[in-house]
Design a protein around this motif. Sequence first.
Motif, short mmCIF file in Angstrom:
data_model
loop_
_atom_site.label_atom_id
_atom_site.label_comp_id
_atom_site.label_asym_id
_atom_site.label_seq_id
_atom_site.Cartn_x
_atom_site.Cartn_y
_atom_site.Cartn_z
N MET A 31 100.75 -51.33 57.84
CA MET A 31 99.27 -51.37 58.17
C MET A 31 98.91 -50.74 59.58
O MET A 31 97.91 -50.05 59.74
CB MET A 31 98.92 -52.81 58.19
N GLY A 32 99.76 -51.35 60.60
CA GLY A 32 99.43 -50.75 61.78
C GLY A 32 99.63 -49.36 61.93
O GLY A 32 98.85 -48.61 62.71
N ILE A 33 100.59 -48.75 61.47
CA ILE A 33 100.77 -47.16 61.44
C ILE A 33 99.59 -46.42 60.73
O ILE A 33 99.25 -45.48 61.16
CB ILE A 33 102.14 -46.90 60.83
N ARG A 34 99.21 -46.95 59.63
CA ARG A 34 98.17 -46.41 58.79
C ARG A 34 96.84 -46.39 59.50
O ARG A 34 96.04 -45.46 59.60
CB ARG A 34 98.33 -46.84 57.42
N ASP A 35 96.58 -47.55 59.92
CA ASP A 35 95.26 -47.92 60.50
C ASP A 35 95.19 -47.89 61.95
O ASP A 35 93.91 -48.24 62.32
CB ASP A 35 94.67 -49.42 60.07
N GLY A 36 96.18 -47.83 62.75
CA GLY A 36 95.94 -47.79 64.14
C GLY A 36 96.12 -49.21 64.68
O GLY A 36 95.65 -49.58 65.88
N GLY A 37 96.24 -50.21 63.65
CA GLY A 37 96.27 -51.63 64.44
C GLY A 37 96.31 -52.34 63.16
O GLY A 37 96.11 -52.08 61.85
N ILE A 38 96.28 -53.82 63.43
CA ILE A 38 96.12 -54.87 62.25
C ILE A 38 94.62 -55.09 62.00
O ILE A 38 93.96 -55.49 62.79
CB ILE A 38 97.03 -55.97 62.73
N ALA A 39 94.42 -55.56 60.64
CA ALA A 39 92.98 -55.69 60.56
C ALA A 39 92.71 -57.10 61.35
O ALA A 39 93.17 -58.13 61.29
CB ALA A 39 92.93 -56.04 58.92
N PRO A 40 91.46 -57.24 61.83
CA PRO A 40 90.90 -57.91 62.95
C PRO A 40 90.91 -59.29 62.18
O PRO A 40 91.06 -60.56 62.93
CB PRO A 40 89.61 -57.53 63.09
N LYS A 41 90.64 -59.43 60.98
CA LYS A 41 90.66 -60.94 60.13
C LYS A 41 92.12 -61.51 60.05
O LYS A 41 92.27 -62.81 59.87
CB LYS A 41 90.15 -60.52 58.78
N ILE A 42 93.08 -60.73 60.23
CA ILE A 42 94.49 -61.38 60.37
C ILE A 42 94.73 -61.96 61.57
O ILE A 42 95.23 -61.26 62.44
CB ILE A 42 95.50 -60.14 59.78
N LYS A 43 94.38 -63.02 61.82
CA LYS A 43 94.27 -63.67 63.24
C LYS A 43 95.95 -64.26 63.86
O LYS A 43 96.11 -64.33 64.88
CB LYS A 43 93.41 -64.70 63.11
N ASN A 44 96.59 -64.83 62.71
CA ASN A 44 97.72 -65.71 62.93
C ASN A 44 98.97 -65.02 62.41
O ASN A 44 98.86 -65.08 61.07
CB ASN A 44 97.58 -67.11 63.12
N ARG B 37 95.95 -53.48 68.40
CA ARG B 37 95.37 -54.41 67.92
C ARG B 37 96.04 -55.35 66.93
O ARG B 37 96.48 -55.27 65.95
CB ARG B 37 94.13 -54.05 66.91
N ARG B 38 96.75 -56.51 67.70
CA ARG B 38 97.54 -57.26 66.98
C ARG B 38 97.23 -58.86 66.79
O ARG B 38 96.47 -59.27 67.73
CB ARG B 38 99.08 -57.49 67.81
N PRO B 39 97.71 -59.46 65.96
CA PRO B 39 97.42 -60.79 65.68
C PRO B 39 97.95 -61.72 66.51
O PRO B 39 99.06 -61.18 67.41
CB PRO B 39 97.70 -61.21 64.31
N LYS B 40 97.81 -62.98 66.77
CA LYS B 40 98.61 -63.94 67.53
C LYS B 40 99.85 -64.41 66.73
O LYS B 40 100.01 -64.64 65.80
CB LYS B 40 97.94 -65.21 67.76
N PHE B 41 101.19 -64.08 67.48
CA PHE B 41 102.27 -64.31 66.91
C PHE B 41 103.12 -65.73 67.58
O PHE B 41 102.82 -65.83 68.73
CB PHE B 41 103.20 -63.51 67.22
N THR B 42 103.47 -66.61 66.57
CA THR B 42 104.13 -67.83 66.64
C THR B 42 105.69 -67.74 65.98
O THR B 42 105.56 -67.45 64.89
CB THR B 42 103.43 -69.22 66.46
N ILE B 43 106.51 -67.99 66.80
CA ILE B 43 107.91 -68.04 66.21
C ILE B 43 108.71 -69.43 66.42
O ILE B 43 108.64 -69.90 67.54
CB ILE B 43 108.78 -66.94 66.90
N PHE B 44 108.96 -69.88 65.12
CA PHE B 44 109.93 -71.08 65.26
C PHE B 44 111.15 -70.74 65.11
O PHE B 44 111.65 -69.83 63.99
CB PHE B 44 109.48 -71.81 63.99
#
Length: 420
Positions: free
Chosen positions: A233-246, A269-276
């Motif tokens: 998605m990032g390569i096609r659109d130049g970033g991640i869709a803004p609605k994908i928040k986390n 344009r990236r979402p917030k990332f959390t890693i467990f």
Amino acid sequence: MYLRARGDSLGKAGRRAAGALVALAVLVGCGGHPKGVMTPVALTAPAKTSQVDMLVATTRQPSGNPATLFSGERNAALSLTDVAVSIPPDSQRKPGTVQWPRRLPPNPETDFAVTRVHELASRDEARAWFREHSVDGNILLFVHGFNNTYEDSVFRLAQIVHDSGAEATPMLFTWPSRARVFDYNYDKESTNYSRTALEDALRSLANAPNVNEVTILAHSMGTWLTMESLRQMGIRDGGIAPKIKNVILASPDIDLDVFAKQFVELGERRPKFTIFVSQDDRALAVSSFISGDVSRLGAIDPTAEPYRTQLERAGITAIDLTKVQSEDSLHHGKFAESPQIVQLIGQRIVNGQTLTDSKVTLGDSITAVVAGTAKNVGTVAAATISAPVKVLEQPTLPPRKRPKLDETLGSSAHAGAATN
């Protein structure tokens, strides 16, 4: 002589990999619950149970059996199904657990039970389903991990949604896993097979007018699928869709260098990332072993420098679950089996709050740091697993080069801009 020695070397490597899978099979054990629980059962009125409604999207092949619905084989078409799962009263279950029936049909008063299955014939029907089940426009999309059947993933998402109290509409993306330990490579290729389908599903959610926010929760091998779909998605659109928040990656089974590259190629344009993460994750120790002794993202120490500082700059939050107790012998499902963790997911992530070291306080059982991730896990699978099987002993290996995540994370997000 060279070819013969090379063949012997490959043979030994193959035996070591097979041995690692044998050890994993010993740890996983033979599932004790009945198979084929997707046939709906009727609830008695008045029911004291809770119900989770979810939309299930899958690239699995239909099984032709209403008790299983879908197999572990691949299907080119995406199937959409409305599924309802009944969960027994809290007095009959321990939070963090899935109450599998001991016999069929299940008893909704004591067991998880499917109460509705309805195939959706089109995306228009799926959009109508979302309108009917909207929870303030929030979506929780779950992508399961390795060794899961269709019903495994359905029941797991139902448990997470119920125990977390997440204010969101549940959606499951289930990819073709044969749910057999020795089909690790088949499962991995199935994630690659499914990445465009997941990307399309995410784009459909992002374009839906009644969807405000999407949180992705991915586990184990499903984190690879998630990162690959987001990368596309990032390569096609130049970033991640803004609605994908986390994006929450639980026990991510991803090579460290590869994750850094994927993350950069998401675009600015990236979402917030959390890693467990958890250093005692035995499944990831085996995955590292059979992948050429390459460290996995989910098994790192997030307090180690220089990676803590480097990924803190990247805006990635790492939550260390090493000290969290779990009944899972592999220590691979702590994110779902710890009541505190699932509540944390529901209350803080889905409600738009980020996880930080100043806001997460679960006592001595969890160490939360805003940082990121990565060091070489210097222990081999045998030392980490502590299994009675002796086939995982450390071979003599040449010194490995430490992954230079700073170089990758510091590179241009679109160094390969010619692909756009």
